[in-house]
Design a protein around this motif. Structure first.
Motif, PDB file in Angstrom:
ATOM      1  N   ARG A 194       6.925   5.021  -1.639  1.00  0.00           N
ATOM      2  CA  ARG A 194       8.290   5.086  -2.179  1.00  0.00           C
ATOM      3  C   ARG A 194       8.699   3.774  -2.843  1.00  0.00           C
ATOM      4  O   ARG A 194       9.280   3.773  -3.931  1.00  0.00           O
ATOM      5  CB  ARG A 194       9.255   5.432  -1.051  1.00  0.00           C
ATOM      6  N   HIS A 195       8.380   2.652  -2.190  1.00  0.00           N
ATOM      7  CA  HIS A 195       8.890   1.367  -2.670  1.00  0.00           C
ATOM      8  C   HIS A 195       7.941   0.650  -3.626  1.00  0.00           C
ATOM      9  O   HIS A 195       8.378  -0.240  -4.359  1.00  0.00           O
ATOM     10  CB  HIS A 195       9.189   0.458  -1.476  1.00  0.00           C
ATOM     11  N   VAL A 196       6.660   1.016  -3.618  1.00  0.00           N
ATOM     12  CA  VAL A 196       5.686   0.317  -4.466  1.00  0.00           C
ATOM     13  C   VAL A 196       5.159   1.223  -5.579  1.00  0.00           C
ATOM     14  O   VAL A 196       5.218   0.879  -6.758  1.00  0.00           O
ATOM     15  CB  VAL A 196       4.512  -0.221  -3.611  1.00  0.00           C
ATOM     16  N   LEU A 197       4.662   2.404  -5.203  1.00  0.00           N
ATOM     17  CA  LEU A 197       4.015   3.266  -6.190  1.00  0.00           C
ATOM     18  C   LEU A 197       5.006   3.974  -7.113  1.00  0.00           C
ATOM     19  O   LEU A 197       4.790   4.044  -8.326  1.00  0.00           O
ATOM     20  CB  LEU A 197       3.139   4.308  -5.494  1.00  0.00           C
ATOM     21  N   LEU A 198       6.070   4.514  -6.549  1.00  0.00           N
ATOM     22  CA  LEU A 198       6.987   5.295  -7.398  1.00  0.00           C
ATOM     23  C   LEU A 198       7.631   4.467  -8.510  1.00  0.00           C
ATOM     24  O   LEU A 198       7.740   4.947  -9.645  1.00  0.00           O
ATOM     25  CB  LEU A 198       8.050   5.989  -6.548  1.00  0.00           C
ATOM     26  N   PRO A 199       8.060   3.215  -8.236  1.00  0.00           N
ATOM     27  CA  PRO A 199       8.582   2.411  -9.363  1.00  0.00           C
ATOM     28  C   PRO A 199       7.542   2.182 -10.451  1.00  0.00           C
ATOM     29  O   PRO A 199       7.878   2.178 -11.648  1.00  0.00           O
ATOM     30  CB  PRO A 199       8.987   1.096  -8.685  1.00  0.00           C
ATOM     31  N   ALA A 200       6.274   2.006 -10.057  1.00  0.00           N
ATOM     32  CA  ALA A 200       5.217   1.821 -11.056  1.00  0.00           C
ATOM     33  C   ALA A 200       5.001   3.098 -11.861  1.00  0.00           C
ATOM     34  O   ALA A 200       4.810   3.059 -13.080  1.00  0.00           O
ATOM     35  CB  ALA A 200       3.915   1.399 -10.364  1.00  0.00           C
TER      36      ALA A 200
END
Length: 329
Positions: A207-213
């Motif tokens: 949620r906090h690392v992959l989704l923003p990317a």
């Protein structure tokens, strides 16, 4: 002189609720429940459902007792439902887990049991769940990281049955951002689960690392990933139909000679389906390959098959396979 009835609290107008469009075309059995945690997603869903089906919606809050904030979550839900005039049922569960079991999975199992039992006892016909598009993407990415097959890649179905109750996820095409933006605009309070910020959990790291990317590289990823999951679900449905037909021709349980006449992939499909549907057991890729090898080698009456799968064993009984589970195994 009889006392005047207490006026029912009026739901706030709150125009533009993004969940309203998701519910607009749904025809569901009434009355129904909303699984209400007090968080942003279930708050939006509860407000939209109460407006869509006035007087036909109740809330069920599951108190896991797994963190210090649980009592505060319950208090918030009680206060909100009292203000809105929505009946609330609180179910306390104790989601213990044995060594080697996932505490998150055990909590999930206990939650579904509590929701189903609560809805059934209240005479409700269905339970709405507030998982949204971001949750669906997280589920798909988790499945990919584990090398899942089609059932995992299909992610979360919009409608399913569990514990004898119908569950519906109407928000799977709605983003978390749209939900929170609307709540902020309306000034509607909701609770924040502090565990959602703990990146020790794989889902939170996604949620906090992959989704923003993903958002930066593929802005339409929610829609495209959802489409892929739907394709996987359709393919899985077809495979299940084929497995049911193959097993029906064998008399309902795997017959060794009949299996050997099928292509290896079709054998594996029938065996996976039989284990899952008849015995709630799931074979790993290695276990299934070993079982298929043993079926191929089974050309004499004395050939023995006994392979560990889940909590039990698949073994040969005459010309058929059987599953022996639990202590008896």
């Amino acid at each position: 002189m009889a006392a005047s009835p207490t006026p029912r609290p009026k739901l706030p107008e709150a125009p533009g609720n993004p969940a309203a469009a998701a519910l607009a075309g749904l025809q569901l059995p009434l009355p129904l429940a909303v699984a209400y945690s007090g968080g942003a997603d279930s708050t939006v869903l509860l407000l939209a459902a109460a407006r869509r089906w006035p007087g036909q919606v109740q809330a069920i809050h599951v108190h896991h007792g797994l963190q210090e904030a649980a009592d505060a979550f319950e208090a918030h839900c009680r206060s909100t439902c009292a203000d809105l005039g929505i009946p609330l049922q609180v179910r306390h569960v104790h989601a213990g887990h044995a060594p080697g079991e996932s505490p998150e999975e055990m909590a999930r199992v206990a939650r579904y049991q509590a929701l189903a039992n609560g809805a059934r006892e209240a005479g409700l016909q269905a339970v709405l769940l507030a998982q949204h598009a971001d949750d669906q993407v997280e589920t798909l990415l988790l499945a990919l990281s584990r090398g899942a097959g089609l059932p995992g890649l299909a992610a979360m179905p919009p409608v399913f049955q569990r514990e004898g109750m119908v569950f519906v996820r109407p928000l799977l095409l709605l983003s978390a951002q749209a939900i929170r933006a609307w709540l902020g605009e309306q000034g509607i309070a909701f609770v924040e689960d502090p565990s959602n910020a703990d990146t020790a959990f794989t889902r939170n790291r996604i949620r906090h690392v992959l989704l923003p990317a993903l958002e930066e590289c593929f802005p339409q990823y929610r829609e495209t990933f959802a489409r892929s999951s739907r394709h996987a679900a359709q393919a899985q449905e077809l495979l299940e139909t084929v497995a049911e037909e193959d097993l029906a021709r064998m008399g309902g349980t795997p017959a060794i000679t009949a299996l050997q006449r099928l292509p290896r992939a079709r054998q594996g499909n029938a065996l996976r389906h039989w284990l899952r549907k008849a015995h709630a057991a799931s074979a790993s890729a290695a276990q299934l390959e070993e079982l298929l090898d043993q079926v191929a080698d089974c050309t004499t009456r004395g050939h023995r098959i006994r392979i560990k799968v889940g909590a039990g064993f698949v073994q040969r009984q005459g010309e058929r396979l059987q599953y022996e589970a639990g202590p008896a195994a």
